[in-house]
Motif scaffolding. Structure first.
Motif, PDB file in Angstrom:
ATOM      1  N   VAL A   1       0.687  -1.369  -0.399  1.00  0.00           N
ATOM      2  CA  VAL A   1       0.325  -0.090   0.048  1.00  0.00           C
ATOM      3  C   VAL A   1       0.990   0.779  -0.038  1.00  0.00           C
ATOM      4  CG1 VAL A   1      -2.100   1.355   1.379  1.00  0.00           C
ATOM      5  CG2 VAL A   1      -1.892  -1.011   0.826  1.00  0.00           C
ATOM      6  N   VAL A   2       2.210   1.207   0.813  1.00  0.00           N
ATOM      7  CA  VAL A   2       3.162   2.183   0.814  1.00  0.00           C
ATOM      8  C   VAL A   2       3.503   2.228  -0.692  1.00  0.00           C
ATOM      9  CG1 VAL A   2       5.260   3.044   2.098  1.00  0.00           C
ATOM     10  CG2 VAL A   2       3.281   1.947   3.314  1.00  0.00           C
ATOM     11  N   ALA A   3       4.028   1.386  -1.017  1.00  0.00           N
ATOM     12  CA  ALA A   3       4.645   1.940  -2.380  1.00  0.00           C
ATOM     13  C   ALA A   3       3.978   2.448  -3.704  1.00  0.00           C
ATOM     14  CB  ALA A   3       5.119   0.081  -2.608  1.00  0.00           C
ATOM     15  N   ALA A   4       2.570   1.895  -3.682  1.00  0.00           N
ATOM     16  CA  ALA A   4       1.366   2.134  -4.564  1.00  0.00           C
ATOM     17  C   ALA A   4       1.536   3.644  -4.266  1.00  0.00           C
ATOM     18  CB  ALA A   4       0.732   1.056  -4.331  1.00  0.00           C
ATOM     19  N   THR A   5       1.107   3.463  -2.938  1.00  0.00           N
ATOM     20  CA  THR A   5       0.742   5.081  -2.672  1.00  0.00           C
ATOM     21  C   THR A   5       1.691   6.386  -3.057  1.00  0.00           C
ATOM     22  OG1 THR A   5      -0.753   4.315  -0.803  1.00  0.00           O
ATOM     23  CG2 THR A   5       0.344   6.731  -1.067  1.00  0.00           C
ATOM     24  N   ALA A   6       2.700   5.302  -2.328  1.00  0.00           N
ATOM     25  CA  ALA A   6       4.503   6.368  -3.595  1.00  0.00           C
ATOM     26  C   ALA A   6       4.404   6.868  -4.491  1.00  0.00           C
ATOM     27  CB  ALA A   6       5.566   6.272  -2.481  1.00  0.00           C
ATOM     28  N   GLY A   7       4.136   5.862  -5.315  1.00  0.00           N
ATOM     29  CA  GLY A   7       4.100   5.797  -7.353  1.00  0.00           C
ATOM     30  C   GLY A   7       3.115   7.205  -7.105  1.00  0.00           C
ATOM     31  N   GLY A   8       1.898   6.770  -7.009  1.00  0.00           N
ATOM     32  CA  GLY A   8       0.437   8.376  -7.471  1.00  0.00           C
ATOM     33  C   GLY A   8       1.005   9.098  -6.492  1.00  0.00           C
ATOM     34  N   THR A   9       2.048   9.434  -5.729  1.00  0.00           N
ATOM     35  CA  THR A   9       1.931  10.953  -4.991  1.00  0.00           C
ATOM     36  C   THR A   9       3.236  11.276  -5.919  1.00  0.00           C
ATOM     37  OG1 THR A   9       1.358   9.989  -3.246  1.00  0.00           O
ATOM     38  CG2 THR A   9       2.995  12.395  -3.354  1.00  0.00           C
ATOM     39  N   LEU A  10       3.841  10.412  -6.365  1.00  0.00           N
ATOM     40  CA  LEU A  10       5.116  10.973  -7.356  1.00  0.00           C
ATOM     41  C   LEU A  10       4.778  11.232  -8.557  1.00  0.00           C
ATOM     42  CD1 LEU A  10       8.314  10.923  -7.526  1.00  0.00           C
ATOM     43  CD2 LEU A  10       8.308   8.715  -8.216  1.00  0.00           C
ATOM     44  N   VAL A  11       3.957  11.039  -9.343  1.00  0.00           N
ATOM     45  CA  VAL A  11       3.718  11.225 -10.724  1.00  0.00           C
ATOM     46  C   VAL A  11       2.295  12.215 -10.370  1.00  0.00           C
ATOM     47  CG1 VAL A  11       2.202  10.618 -12.517  1.00  0.00           C
ATOM     48  CG2 VAL A  11       2.999   8.383 -11.097  1.00  0.00           C
TER      49      VAL A  11
END
Length: 244
Positions: free
Chosen positions: A168-178
């Motif tokens: 969940v943290v990795a996916a959230t970080a990915g969306g936030t980064l984009v």
């Protein structure tokens, strides 16, 4: 197929969605059609449905029909013909049962499982509908990056609860980064989208991880494809609700 292999395959497919969405709607629609076919081929065996050929045909026709409808609908809302397509798929599910010559054992399970597979296949149209929105290509990239990172995190070894948290943290970080990099995606939109995708990936992994059918190739491929198809709905909701 091991969980690591399935996770990497899901991440690769997510990356392919990002590239196709960046290129144009038609490449993305073509990829969506391929995902539908793979899901249709493996879903009946994964769900243990009694009449595999008929269920494969219904899921494939429903999913491909939905992709075509969304791709070639000229004006918004691009999902306006989806109720008609899904209603036709439900009718086909019952026609499928009429064609059976095995005594129609497990009739309710067969109908419900076939319709469920069709719903999961139809969800992939969310990617195509999002790409057709103004600024939608960036949202497709955000969702696909979040899905790729979350899926890759599932392959990590460790306590199950911790792995899901990292997912969940990795996916959230990915969306936030984009969301931080692309000006057409708001930071909050990217974060919420990434969180939703991460929860979805973790939930699907927990749901299907120990299904006996995963010892076979087609059901394993269907499980690898599922997060990609279902995430399309989340991306579309983010595009319509969060991004306005």
């Amino acid at each position: 197929m091991s969980v690591e292999t399935r996770s990497v395959l899901t991440a690769v497919l997510a990356a392919a969605v990002a590239v196709a969405g960046f290129l144009d709607v038609l490449p993305l629609a073509g990829l969506a059609a391929v995902l539908v076919v793979v899901l249709a081929a493996g879903w009946p065996a994964l769900a243990g449905l009694p009449f595999v050929p008929g269920s494969v045909a219904v899921v494939a026709l429903g999913g491909l029909g939905a992709v075509a409808a969304v791709t070639f609908t000229p004006l918004q809302p691009y999902l306006q013909h989806m109720p008609l397509v899904f209603a036709a798929a439900v009718v086909l599910a019952f026609v499928n049962e009429l064609l059976r010559r095995d005594g129609r054992v497990r009739l309710v399970e067969s109908v419900s499982g076939t319709v469920t597979g069709t719903v999961l296949a139809v969800c992939v149209t969310g990617w195509v509908a999002t790409a057709r929105l103004e600024g939608g290509a960036a949202l497709v990239v955000a969702g696909a990056v979040a899905l790729a990172l979350g899926s890759a995190a599932v392959a990590l070894h460790g306590r199950r609860g911790l792995v899901y948290l990292v997912t969940v943290v990795a996916a959230t970080a990915g969306g936030t980064l984009v969301g931080a990099v692309l000006p057409t995606v708001e930071l909050l939109t990217g974060a919420v989208l990434g969180f939703g995708v991460g929860v979805l990936v973790a939930a699907m992994h927990a749901l299907f991880d120990r299904v006996p059918a995963l010892a076979r190739r087609l059901p394993s491929l269907a499980v690898a494809v599922l997060p990609v198809t279902v995430s399309g709905v989340l991306v579309y909701v983010a595009g319509r609700v969060l991004a306005g």
